[in-house]
Design an enzyme around this catalytic site. Structure first.
Site, mmCIF file in Angstrom:
data_model
loop_
_atom_site.group_PDB
_atom_site.id
_atom_site.type_symbol
_atom_site.label_atom_id
_atom_site.label_comp_id
_atom_site.label_asym_id
_atom_site.label_seq_id
_atom_site.Cartn_x
_atom_site.Cartn_y
_atom_site.Cartn_z
ATOM 1 N N ASP A 49 0.726 -1.375 -0.085
ATOM 2 C CA ASP A 49 0.029 -0.036 -0.127
ATOM 3 C C ASP A 49 0.770 1.082 -0.106
ATOM 4 O O ASP A 49 0.472 2.537 -0.109
ATOM 5 C CB ASP A 49 -1.021 0.082 1.246
ATOM 6 C CG ASP A 49 -0.328 -0.191 2.563
ATOM 7 O OD1 ASP A 49 0.733 -0.189 2.839
ATOM 8 O OD2 ASP A 49 -0.914 -0.236 3.627
ATOM 9 N N SER A 50 2.279 0.959 -0.091
ATOM 10 C CA SER A 50 3.185 2.170 -0.339
ATOM 11 C C SER A 50 2.850 2.766 -1.493
ATOM 12 O O SER A 50 3.330 3.800 -1.710
ATOM 13 C CB SER A 50 4.500 1.702 0.051
ATOM 14 O OG SER A 50 4.665 0.630 -0.908
ATOM 15 N N ASP A 88 -1.009 -6.202 -0.518
ATOM 16 C CA ASP A 88 -1.416 -5.726 0.975
ATOM 17 C C ASP A 88 -2.777 -5.493 0.844
ATOM 18 O O ASP A 88 -3.623 -5.005 -0.036
ATOM 19 C CB ASP A 88 -0.875 -4.282 0.932
ATOM 20 C CG ASP A 88 0.350 -4.322 2.012
ATOM 21 O OD1 ASP A 88 0.434 -5.031 2.880
ATOM 22 O OD2 ASP A 88 1.234 -3.247 1.739
ATOM 23 N N LYS A 118 -1.334 -9.562 2.663
ATOM 24 C CA LYS A 118 -0.559 -9.302 3.804
ATOM 25 C C LYS A 118 -1.434 -8.287 4.591
ATOM 26 O O LYS A 118 -1.966 -7.398 3.950
ATOM 27 C CB LYS A 118 0.698 -8.364 3.586
ATOM 28 C CG LYS A 118 1.463 -7.879 4.660
ATOM 29 C CD LYS A 118 2.870 -7.538 4.514
ATOM 30 C CE LYS A 118 2.865 -6.120 3.824
ATOM 31 N NZ LYS A 118 2.493 -5.073 4.664
ATOM 32 N N GLU A 120 -1.733 -5.780 8.471
ATOM 33 C CA GLU A 120 -0.987 -5.230 9.573
ATOM 34 C C GLU A 120 -1.574 -5.631 10.991
ATOM 35 O O GLU A 120 -2.792 -5.611 11.024
ATOM 36 C CB GLU A 120 -0.681 -3.846 9.475
ATOM 37 C CG GLU A 120 0.052 -3.302 8.335
ATOM 38 C CD GLU A 120 0.146 -1.882 8.174
ATOM 39 O OE1 GLU A 120 0.835 -1.223 7.044
ATOM 40 O OE2 GLU A 120 -0.236 -1.093 9.190
ATOM 41 N N GLU A 186 9.015 -4.527 11.053
ATOM 42 C CA GLU A 186 9.368 -3.263 10.564
ATOM 43 C C GLU A 186 9.575 -2.189 11.643
ATOM 44 O O GLU A 186 9.087 -2.073 12.703
ATOM 45 C CB GLU A 186 8.095 -2.537 9.831
ATOM 46 C CG GLU A 186 8.640 -1.231 9.385
ATOM 47 C CD GLU A 186 7.536 -0.449 8.401
ATOM 48 O OE1 GLU A 186 7.813 0.636 7.828
ATOM 49 O OE2 GLU A 186 6.546 -1.218 7.815
#
Length: 283
Positions: A49-50, A88, A118, A120, A186
């Site tokens: 999502d960056s 993501d 993925k 978080e 991270e």
């Protein structure tokens, strides 16, 4: 190794089996041309999502939508033959509960043909990870600094220092126990990442963590010098393509203004029609 074996698609079980072996090479990608470049070198390619920040100019990842992830996931899928494609899940697409997460993860997989998603979060995501993996959706977890929770952290700060180390360790253990096939660590202290890597049974993938992790990941635009809004300490630039691109653009602009481009070799001569058609194509 045969050509067929070399291009055999990597699967989530393959990644899990790499625990404590040759380090996993992971990068992000958002376009087909970039996916083709990284495929031969990487084990995992993440459509992160960056993309919202590095390609769409958003101030954080929070504005990224599921449709954006699907669009870029499809593009990257077209460029991959070997590397494991992970996409993501964007902010707001899974936090409500396991059922919401399953609907959106199933859509991501169906429309992008990715092999895993993925998400978080640690202990708060355990039930969701267990729900997804129990229904055939492989999950890469992500603990430590989780950018979608940047407002809760008060910025992109190192997580797990001092007494907070036990929280990060518990979260890593929890996602592993819940069924994740790997976990991104991270922006955590090096010694903590090393400890977690030794403790849990699934591969750890570091970004601002430790060389002892089972793999490493960077944002492709960061390591190529294409994104310069900020430069985290953990990023090593392997090229400065942004500077090279700007120099090339400046040279082009200069030549256009001075009428040096296009030159004779870039334009077409006015020749008789009979000579301009060869093999059915205009010359």
């Amino acid at each position: 190794m045969s050509a067929a074996a070399d291009t055999k698609a990597i699967t989530p079980p393959d990644i899990r089996a790499r625990k404590s072996k040759v380090p996993l090479v992971c990068l992000t990608a958002y376009t087909t041309p970039m996916a083709k470049l990284v495929d031969r070198h990487c084990d995992v390619v993440l459509v992160g999502d960056s993309v919202g920040m590095v390609l769409h100019g958003l101030p954080s990842t929070l504005g990224v939508t599921l449709d954006m992830m699907i669009m870029h996931g499809k593009a990257v899928r077209r460029g991959l033959e070997r590397a494991l494609l992970v996409v993501d899940m964007p902010f707001g697409s899974y936090e409500e509960g396991p059922e919401q997460a399953f609907r959106n993860a199933a859509r991501l997989m169906a429309e992008t043909d990715c092999a895993a998603v993925k998400l978080e979060g640690g202990e708060s995501m355990a039930a969701t990870i267990r729900f997804l993996t129990g229904r055939g959706i492989p999950v890469m977890a992500h603990v430590g600094l989780t950018p979608q929770a940047v407002n809760m952290f008060g910025g992109y700060r190192v997580q797990g220092r001092g007494e907070d180390a036990d929280r990060i360790r518990r979260e890593a253990v929890t996602v592993a126990d819940a069924g994740a096939f790997s976990v991104v660590l991270e922006k955590v202290p090096e010694h903590l990442a090393r400890q977690i890597t030794a403790e849990i049974a699934i591969p750890t993938i570091g970004i601002g963590a430790s060389p002892a992790c089972d793999g490493q990941i960077l944002v492709i635009d960061d390591m190529l010098g294409l994104f310069s809004a900020f430069r985290p300490k953990f990023v090593k630039r392997y090229a400065d393509l942004g500077d090279q691109a700007e120099a090339a653009i400046a040279a082009y602009a200069d030549e256009v203004r001075k009428r040096r481009f296009p030159a004779a070799e870039h334009v077409f001569a006015d020749i008789p029609q009979a000579e301009s058609v060869k093999g059915g194509e205009a010359a």
